[in-house]
Design an enzyme around this catalytic site. Structure first.
Site, short mmCIF file in Angstrom:
data_model
loop_
_atom_site.label_atom_id
_atom_site.label_comp_id
_atom_site.label_asym_id
_atom_site.label_seq_id
_atom_site.Cartn_x
_atom_site.Cartn_y
_atom_site.Cartn_z
CG MET A 1 -1.78 0.88 1.06
SD MET A 1 -3.15 1.44 2.71
CE MET A 1 -4.56 0.14 2.41
CB CYS A 2 2.62 3.44 -1.99
SG CYS A 2 3.44 2.46 -1.56
N GLY A 3 0.00 6.04 -0.84
CA GLY A 3 -0.98 6.89 -0.49
C GLY A 3 0.10 7.79 -2.03
NE ARG A 32 -4.06 4.16 -0.30
CZ ARG A 32 -4.53 3.32 -0.39
NH1 ARG A 32 -5.37 3.34 -0.39
NH2 ARG A 32 -4.19 1.81 -1.73
#
Lengths: 298, 230
Positions: A1-3, A32
């Site tokens: 997960m990343c933002g 995130r």
């Protein structure tokens, strides 16, 4: 997960405050991506014959003054570095090949995070709020920016592995997702004489698209090639000197939401990061479709 | 009816959700308005009372998940997994919904006025979903029971590996998934469609403008003699 976050400010009077406008967006993506954060901001361009280099020193006590003096005496130049902690921006009209090879030889510990007429890049490990404070990101001004919060899944947590990644000039890319063929992409590009700084999958995508554009593709055609060549899950947000571009993989595995307002265009992984933008209630909020190209011009 | 307001700008979401998890008898008939949802995740999940909840704005992931009995209205959009695994009640999204809306829902009615993203009604297990706009690719993937009504278009691979759900689509279907085929609209299916259009605020829409899709039943060991059991 990343933002991911992106902001393009159309209202000229708001451009001086793009850092302030962006901050709740970046902080909203903390869950995130709590391990690293980064930001590329596009400012008004430097003189046509000059380029600026965002430099990163691995230690906080690095002497930028010494680098500045060494650079000036080596190149008979009068540059002044804009320093923020272990980050500095060098602006010079000296030939870019010379600048890069000099830094590599004289200061091998220094990373060149970006090169261009408009782009400045800041990235580091740590919580987004801490990285933002370290580099005074609320004070940024500019026309558009591309930011990222990272939760590493496929490579190490280091400043170099943080996003945005850059290649060429005035080009950056952030990524939420994971690619399954970065190694074959990297091998292919290495045959083209392209060097890599990390084993990160996103760097492969970044250098692939920049290579396509150097080969003559416009952004749209490069992204079409990207759909053919990039295998895996991705929402990619990209910045050029006068554009933001967004694509999602054909399965829309990774999120994105857009708010288009008379004053700005804002992009984020989730609405949480758009909720505090001014007058967002009157923005057109929509979810971008998979395998579509969205491009916004300054 | 008694009405209660929570503002997520100055109230912890957990406080709101804990209030909504009080005994059903305490909540029954109440109206609860949640303002400034600002994309927070898990708003009004796990409700099990006849309470009316209005989420006034954009909701984040899993809004009204696992809903039972409650009526939850989202005035803005809903992110991934709205009304996932709903058991009963009504969830109404007035804007658009992201991916996997109504995933695995076993009962109740999910109404989405705008578009729904990919995988709408994936593994649907008996709920009804009415989408005023279009649905993305892989919608009703492995849907086992229930009904999906789409007033707009459907993306790729609609109803892939479908079991016994009914899929009604008014617009174009980009492609059908494996083992999904167009069916003749029988009277029972038409009645279901008419009822769902009425319940979802689309009573004026002509039921004869829809096509019905269902399972060709070649991918699983289905005995037609047992059809009544579903």
């Amino acid at each position: 997960m990343c933002g991911i976050v992106g902001l393009l400010v159309k209202n000229q009077s708001m451009r001086a405050n793009i850092g302030q406008l962006m901050m709740p967006m970046l902080i909203g993506m903390t869950e995130r991506g709590p391990d690293s954060a980064g930001m590329a901001v596009f400012t008004s361009p430097v003189d046509a014959n000059a380029l600026k280099y965002s430099l990163y020193a691995p230690t906080a006590d690095f002497s930028w003054k010494a680098l500045e003096q060494a650079f000036n005496s080596e190149h008979s130049d009068q540059v002044t570095l804009a320093v923020k902690g272990n980050h500095a921006i060098l602006t010079s009209a000296v030939d870019t090949v010379k600048v890069k090879s000099w830094i590599k030889q004289a200061y091998p510990q220094i990373h060149i995070l970006s090169v261009g007429q408009s782009i400045d890049v800041y990235k580091d490990t740590g919580l987004p709020a801490d990285v933002a404070a370290r580099y005074d990101l609320p004070a940024l001004s500019g026309t558009h920016l591309v930011g990222h919060t990272r939760m590493a899944t496929e490579s190490a947590i280091t400043p170099a592995h943080a996003h945005p990644f850059t290649a060429g000039t005035d080009w950056c890319l952030v990524h939420n997702g994971s690619l399954s063929n970065p190694n074959s992409l990297r091998r292919k590009l290495q045959h083209e004489g392209i060097n890599f700084e990390t084993d990160n999958d996103t760097e492969a995508a970044c250098r692939f698209l920049e290579w396509r554009m150097r080969e003559g593709d416009d952004l749209k055609t490069a992204l079409e090639h990207g759909f053919d060549e990039l295998d895996g899950f991705y929402t990619l947000l990209m910045g050029t000197k006068d554009q933001l571009a967004l694509v999602r993989d054909p399965f829309a595995c990774k999120p994105a939401v857009v708010a288009e307002h008379d004053d700005y265009v804002a992009i984020a992984s989730e609405f949480r990061s758009l909720a505090h933008l001014p007058d967002v209630k009157n923005a057109h909020v929509f979810e971008p479709s998979p395998k579509e190209m969205y491009v916004w011009k300054v | 009816m008694e009405s209660l307001k929570f503002d997520l700008e100055n109230t912890e979401l957990r406080t709101v959700n804990q209030y909504l998890h009080r005994p059903a008898a305490e909540l029954s008939g109440k109206n609860v308005v949640i303002s400034n949802p600002n994309g927070a995740h898990n708003i009004a999940v796990g409700l099990n009372a006849e309470v009316n909840v209005t989420i006034d704005g954009h909701a984040g992931y899993y809004a009204a998940g696992m809903n039972q009995l409650a009526t939850v209205t989202v005035t803005g959009s809903a992110s991934t997994g709205v009304a996932e695994n709903m058991m009963s009640g009504v969830v109404h999204v007035k804007g658009f919904a992201s991916n996997a809306a109504g995933a695995t829902a076993q009962g109740g009615l999910l109404i989405i006025d705008g578009d729904a993203g990919l995988r709408c009604g994936i593994s649907l297990k008996g709920a009804d979903i009415v989408v005023g706009g279009s649905v993305g690719s892989f919608s009703a993937f492995m849907a086992q029971a229930g009904n999906l009504v789409v007033l707009g278009d459907a993306g790729e691979a609609l109803g892939d590996s479908l079991y016994e759900a009914r899929l009604f689509v008014r617009g174009n279907v980009k492609s059908l998934g494996a083992d999904c085929e167009e069916k003749e609209m029988d009277q029972e299916s038409r009645n279901i469609l008419v009822d769902l259009l009425a319940k979802s605020g689309h009573a004026e829409v002509d039921p004869d403008s829809f096509k019905l899709f269902g399972s060709a039943r070649t991918l699983y060991n289905f005995h037609v003699d047992n059809a009544g059991a579903y």
